[in-house]
Design a protein around this motif. Structure first.
Motif, mmCIF file in Angstrom:
data_model
loop_
_atom_site.group_PDB
_atom_site.id
_atom_site.type_symbol
_atom_site.label_atom_id
_atom_site.label_comp_id
_atom_site.label_asym_id
_atom_site.label_seq_id
_atom_site.Cartn_x
_atom_site.Cartn_y
_atom_site.Cartn_z
ATOM 1 N N LEU A 145 0.847 -1.196 0.000
ATOM 2 C CA LEU A 145 0.000 0.000 0.000
ATOM 3 C C LEU A 145 0.883 1.246 0.000
ATOM 4 N N SER A 146 1.962 1.178 0.735
ATOM 5 C CA SER A 146 2.912 2.290 0.754
ATOM 6 C C SER A 146 3.541 2.477 -0.624
ATOM 7 N N LEU A 148 2.249 1.683 -3.472
ATOM 8 C CA LEU A 148 1.229 2.219 -4.377
ATOM 9 C C LEU A 148 1.112 3.724 -4.219
ATOM 10 N N ALA A 149 1.046 4.175 -2.971
ATOM 11 C CA ALA A 149 0.897 5.611 -2.729
ATOM 12 C C ALA A 149 2.158 6.359 -3.162
ATOM 13 N N GLU A 150 3.321 5.831 -2.789
ATOM 14 C CA GLU A 150 4.566 6.502 -3.161
ATOM 15 C C GLU A 150 4.750 6.503 -4.684
ATOM 16 N N GLY A 151 4.413 5.390 -5.312
ATOM 17 C CA GLY A 151 4.555 5.286 -6.766
ATOM 18 C C GLY A 151 3.691 6.311 -7.484
#
Lengths: 328, 328
Positions: A145-146, A148-151
């Motif tokens: 999830l991290s 995905l958000a960072e990407g």
């Protein structure tokens, strides 16, 4: 890959996984329940749970029924995937997905964000309810999830500039796509108590497969596909992807500067988009992207060679090969 | 409650908690980093970590420095709270929060959803990195996120009808507000290995406090407060809250039907909103809501009586009493 064949092979395990997903979304709040039901109805390909179940089978000693934990993790990756799609739809203001109106377009951002959060929690619940309650699996999900958000944030940042390199691009697609593939396969490995070596094999397979999968997505954005999505959507969002990077790698410095400048203005200019599309065509961007794609597919397939021969392994190989050929 | 006094009392533990929040948001993605920094700058009251640290102190044997786990959980509740605010801003299309432009208004829904997801993950990371790695604490956080999503969806569903009862209302505000208060206090109890009795005390305290806190919010929506927010915002969103429920409880059936029908049309009609506001005034809705609020404050304070006498306990009591008096 014939989807029906894989489902036939997975048999009862596939049904158990689908039933788990459905049960996880039970709620006594009618509005939420009806949204969930509608999303399930247009359920998509369920590629990630398929990958997860096949991985668990490939690392088990037989083709027998999988443990509850293997089923739970497979359900959880699909729940997480759908949660992130809901959030993406809000982010992108998308009106349709999988040929159906999005929750976003029907009920607005409120519902889409919250339903996404709800699915996210249910994914976590599935992992938490696993019998062996492995903290490393929660960490895997959390890391994804991290990623995905960072990407997405990194992609957004890069879209504002015009200096995306192939390295940036690979980082973005690892985060956006491959990370969840890795979680699907590695959680499966953990659910069958695979050896560290086998777990590492699945991690490398999933990473290469995920990157290949996204490159093919980005190729379809230039080449068009069966879904009839408009070509050049990535350019509208000022995203520099593999076909364009491929073309740029063959261009001289001056041309590169001119094209990158055009991308920066591509959001609002049909003319600039045409210029870039023509450039990608002329400089063999699609061929370049297809070669890179094939490299990753070969890597994914090669990675699996130390595993014992099994139907599950064959399906995983077929799945990687299909990735390079799919038109949607 | 004087905020500065509480912070002075918490001393080094407060600084450790703030430092943890800041460190949790470190990222090498510049865009994300600058958004995080700007949110931290307009950091809000940090009521929830305060509550968490005070609870841990109240259940410890002395007033000495808290364990790393207590600090981590306190940081995690604030991270989760901010994550949900970011998602709420997208949902509500809010332009300002805490007097500053929202991420939503500056960078659009994409950024706000994703930054929210990022904070969410960092909250989970804090909990996962706790030394004792308590799965029950992860479950607490997961339950709260689920409550938040379900509560908002239930509220949305109810806003479409006109039949909200006090029971519905209490369920909504438990989910929306009290649940995170419960997680703040109960995670703190677990971090100091409190007895089941003490943990139950903190759960009941937090639940009553959270409900009181939200009732006061809903009173301010009718009575106005120091923040200068426009009165009647809840009516614009067709939300039926305690002041209106109080007035309805004194009205005859025919009047009730007429007022509920007016609420259904209140979104677009200044006239209908005036009608409802006048009705709440005439039928003593604010007095009713203030009585109910005081009941919950008394319950919160009373719940703490079995705890040993301590400065932390005094601050928790003051915090509950402040809840009923605050104007913002």
């Amino acid at each position: 890959m014939k989807r029906a064949e894989v489902i036939g092979y997975l048999g009862r395990d596939w049904e158990r996984c689908c039933a788990r997903i459905e049960r996880a979304l039970t709620t006594d709040i009618e509005l939420l329940g009806s949204i969930n039901a509608s999303i399930l109805e247009h359920g998509g390909k369920k590629l990630r749970p398929m990958l997860s179940l096949l991985s668990a089978r490939a690392l088990s000693s037989g083709d027998g029924p999988l443990s509850e934990d293997s089923i739970r993790y497979a359900a959880a990756v699909e729940l997480l995937h759908n949660a992130t799609l809901l959030h993406d739809d809000v982010a992108d203001r998308s009106d349709t997905r999988r040929g159906a109106p999005t929750v976003m377009s029907l009920l607005g951002g409120t519902a889409a964000v919250l339903v996404g959060d709800f699915w996210l929690v249910r994914a976590v619940d599935e992992v938490l309810s696993a019998e062996s309650r492995r903290l490393e699996v929660i960490e895997l999900f959390s890391k994804t999830l991290s990623d995905l958000a960072e990407g997405e944030m990194f992609q957004l940042q890069k879209a504002g500039s015009d200096d995306t390199t192939e390295e940036d691009y690979l980082r973005i697609i690892y985060c956006k796509t491959a990370s969840l593939f890795v979680t699907s396969c590695v959680a499966a490995a953990k659910s069958v108590d695979a050896s560290p070596q086998d777990e590492e094999i699945m991690r490398r397979y999933a990473k290469a497969l995920g990157i290949a999968f996204q490159i093919q997505d980005d190729i379809l954005d230039y080449a068009g596909g069966d879904l009839g999505k408009p070509v050049g959507q990535d350019l509208r969002e000022q995203k520099i992807t593999m076909p364009l990077l491929g073309a740029l790698s063959s261009a001289d410095e001056k041309t590169e500067r001119r094209i990158r400048a055009a991308v920066r203005d591509a959001a609002d200019s049909e003319e600039k988009r045409s210029l870039v599309l023509g450039f990608v065509d002329e400089f063999g961007g699609l061929d370049y992207a297809r070669r890179r794609l094939q490299d990753y597919v070969d890597e994914a397939v090669g990675t699996l060679s130390p595993l014992r021969d099994s139907q599950a392994r064959e399906h995983l190989i077929a799945l990687a090969e299909y990735t390079a050929r799919r038109n949607r």
